[in-house]
Design a protein around this motif. Structure first.
Motif, PDB file in Angstrom:
ATOM      1  N   ALA A 248      80.984  66.345 -46.838  1.00  0.00           N
ATOM      2  CA  ALA A 248      81.692  66.268 -45.494  1.00  0.00           C
ATOM      3  C   ALA A 248      82.977  67.101 -45.595  1.00  0.00           C
ATOM      4  N   ARG A 249      83.805  66.694 -46.671  1.00  0.00           N
ATOM      5  CA  ARG A 249      85.008  67.234 -46.964  1.00  0.00           C
ATOM      6  C   ARG A 249      84.875  68.639 -47.002  1.00  0.00           C
ATOM      7  N   HIS A 250      84.216  69.304 -47.806  1.00  0.00           N
ATOM      8  CA  HIS A 250      83.785  70.720 -47.782  1.00  0.00           C
ATOM      9  C   HIS A 250      83.417  71.272 -46.721  1.00  0.00           C
ATOM     10  N   ALA A 251      82.320  70.670 -45.743  1.00  0.00           N
ATOM     11  CA  ALA A 251      81.899  71.194 -44.759  1.00  0.00           C
ATOM     12  C   ALA A 251      83.033  71.395 -43.707  1.00  0.00           C
ATOM     13  N   VAL A 252      83.765  70.730 -43.505  1.00  0.00           N
ATOM     14  CA  VAL A 252      84.859  70.507 -42.425  1.00  0.00           C
ATOM     15  C   VAL A 252      86.027  71.625 -42.760  1.00  0.00           C
ATOM     16  N   ARG A 253      86.183  71.890 -43.939  1.00  0.00           N
ATOM     17  CA  ARG A 253      87.312  72.961 -44.383  1.00  0.00           C
ATOM     18  C   ARG A 253      86.793  74.403 -44.878  1.00  0.00           C
ATOM     19  N   PRO A 260      84.153  76.282 -39.208  1.00  0.00           N
ATOM     20  CA  PRO A 260      83.871  75.465 -40.287  1.00  0.00           C
ATOM     21  C   PRO A 260      82.263  75.249 -40.441  1.00  0.00           C
ATOM     22  N   ILE A 261      81.839  75.300 -41.773  1.00  0.00           N
ATOM     23  CA  ILE A 261      80.355  75.510 -41.982  1.00  0.00           C
ATOM     24  C   ILE A 261      79.803  74.067 -41.364  1.00  0.00           C
ATOM     25  N   ALA A 262      80.689  72.964 -40.965  1.00  0.00           N
ATOM     26  CA  ALA A 262      79.876  71.854 -40.602  1.00  0.00           C
ATOM     27  C   ALA A 262      79.621  72.260 -39.134  1.00  0.00           C
ATOM     28  N   ARG A 263      79.934  73.241 -38.391  1.00  0.00           N
ATOM     29  CA  ARG A 263      79.548  73.586 -37.143  1.00  0.00           C
ATOM     30  C   ARG A 263      78.352  74.600 -36.960  1.00  0.00           C
ATOM     31  N   HIS A 264      77.851  74.842 -38.138  1.00  0.00           N
ATOM     32  CA  HIS A 264      76.600  75.344 -38.133  1.00  0.00           C
ATOM     33  C   HIS A 264      75.330  74.455 -38.302  1.00  0.00           C
ATOM     34  N   GLN A 265      74.434  74.740 -37.418  1.00  0.00           N
ATOM     35  CA  GLN A 265      73.534  73.681 -37.328  1.00  0.00           C
ATOM     36  C   GLN A 265      72.789  73.266 -38.531  1.00  0.00           C
ATOM     37  N   VAL A 324      75.150  72.045 -49.681  1.00  0.00           N
ATOM     38  CA  VAL A 324      76.106  72.270 -48.732  1.00  0.00           C
ATOM     39  C   VAL A 324      77.351  72.771 -49.468  1.00  0.00           C
ATOM     40  N   LEU A 325      77.641  72.681 -50.637  1.00  0.00           N
ATOM     41  CA  LEU A 325      79.054  73.274 -51.383  1.00  0.00           C
ATOM     42  C   LEU A 325      78.569  74.378 -51.911  1.00  0.00           C
TER      43      LEU A 325
END
Length: 377
Positions: A248-253, A260-265, A324-325
């Motif tokens: 989660a930390r990585h995906a939001v940064r 942010p990659i967190a916004r890629h489905q 994810v990382l």
């Protein structure tokens, strides 16, 4: 909200360097002594002996907190706690007072020795011999993959005794004891795994846990392993929580394609499944802990289920976190890479996936009127 004991643990681990420990293959001895002396390593031991008097759920959350920081450290928690559990289960009043105080107050690490060259899942195949005399007990055999063995001041050794089994508390420095580090394992590289040779180790008879003598080996080891399985399961929760947080930390940064990659489905799906993995593992462990505390008749089965589920979800979580990382997650001693290696080992220790599945299936068969394997061969 973190408990008082979890807060204490966090303070003691404020300067932890798990990546360095992993690369070096060792945890600082002074830290292990401090944790052992604090009672945190055997939290379920009663306060009168120096423990914390925690229930299984409280101890589980403490174990998970250690596992978030370092899987190898969690392994030492498990090994030490299993040694204390064996004393609580099979020691008489005097042995409990002596050994539990030793394990909870003095800073000495303890471990348990089950596995042998010819005995892993088949506990009844142990060949270590425990011979009793009027005033002494002698232990002879070879043990393998003893977690925390290189750190231990005392080993609770299980073996054959007459037509049953027994457990003996063996000082690591006793004459005839040789402890050899195993080398570099796949996971939990700083957990102090060792092979232990016991060459006619003679001890006072008081080292023999009184209520273990000549009891069935499967009964002795199985009851102790129930503690170990639940501790390992909570370790899986720790891995899942660590992986969820790291991903989660990585995906939001991490920004790619302008966001942010967190916004890629497809990445968001991994985060969702990480949340599910952590939640499922926690629920299974909490249920098993409650069953143990309530002394429910199916508590041992609930623990097997928790161990199986938590190990599986830890592997799932570690794999997704690495994905994810990506390149940021493949540094060998980094938190996600360590989790990836450690999680696989959870599927092997304290009952492989396959052993857990057989035990769970056997419980289903019995519950529905089937004949147990013990009856039909």
């Amino acid at each position: 909200m973190a408990s008082e004991h979890e807060t204490t643990l966090a303070g003691l681990l404020a300067d932890a360097a798990p990546g360095q420990w992993d690369r070096a293959g060792t945890i600082p001895a002074d830290l292990l002594a401090t944790l052992a002396r604090s009672g945190l390593f055997c939290a379920e031991v009663a306060a009168e002996y120096g423990g914390l008097g925690a229930d299984a759920g409280e101890n589980g959350e403490l174990t998970a907190a250690a596992g978030i920081v370092c899987g190898s450290l969690r392994s030492v928690f498990t090994a030490h706690g299993m040694a204390a559990a064996a004393v609580r289960l099979f020691g008489d009043a005097g042995q409990r007072a002596h050994y539990l105080s030793l394990f909870a107050k003095t800073g000495s690490v303890a471990a348990v020795a089950f596995t042998e060259p010819g005995s892993g899942s088949d506990l009844a195949a142990m060949s270590t011999e425990i011979t009793t005399g009027p005033d002494s007990v002698t232990v002879a055999g070879e043990k393998r993959w003893v977690t925390a063995g290189t750190y231990a001041g005392h080993l609770v050794v299980f073996g054959r005794c007459g037509d049953g089994g027994a457990a003996v508390v063996v000082p690591a420095d006793a004459k005839g004891v040789t402890i050899t580090a195993t080398g570099t394992p796949l996971g939990f590289r700083a957990a102090g795994h060792a092979h232990v040779s016991l060459r006619s180790v003679e001890l006072p008879r008081t080292a023999l846990l009184a209520h273990s003598e000549r009891a069935p080996l499967n009964h002795l080891a199985g009851r102790t392993l129930t503690y170990g399985r639940l501790s390992v399961a909570w370790g899986g929760v720790g891995i899942a929580r660590s992986c969820l947080a790291a991903a989660a930390r990585h995906a939001v940064r991490r920004l790619q394609f302008g966001r942010p990659i967190a916004r890629h489905q497809l990445v968001a799906r991994h985060l969702a499944e990480l949340r599910v993995a952590e939640h499922v593992a926690t629920l299974a462990c909490s249920r098993a802990s409650s069953a143990l505390d309530a002394r429910e008749p199916d508590a041992a089965v609930a623990v097997v289920l928790a161990k199986h589920v938590a190990a599986r979800e830890a592997v799932n979580a570690a794999s997704r976190a690495v994905q994810v990382l990506a390149s940021a997650g493949v540094e060998d001693s980094g938190p996600v890479a360590r989790a990836y290696r450690d999680a696989k080992v959870l599927e092997l220790i304290e009952g492989t996936n396959e052993i857990c599945e057989l035990m769970l299936a056997e419980d289903v068969v019995r519950a529905h009127g089937g004949v147990s394997r013990g009856a039909d061969g």
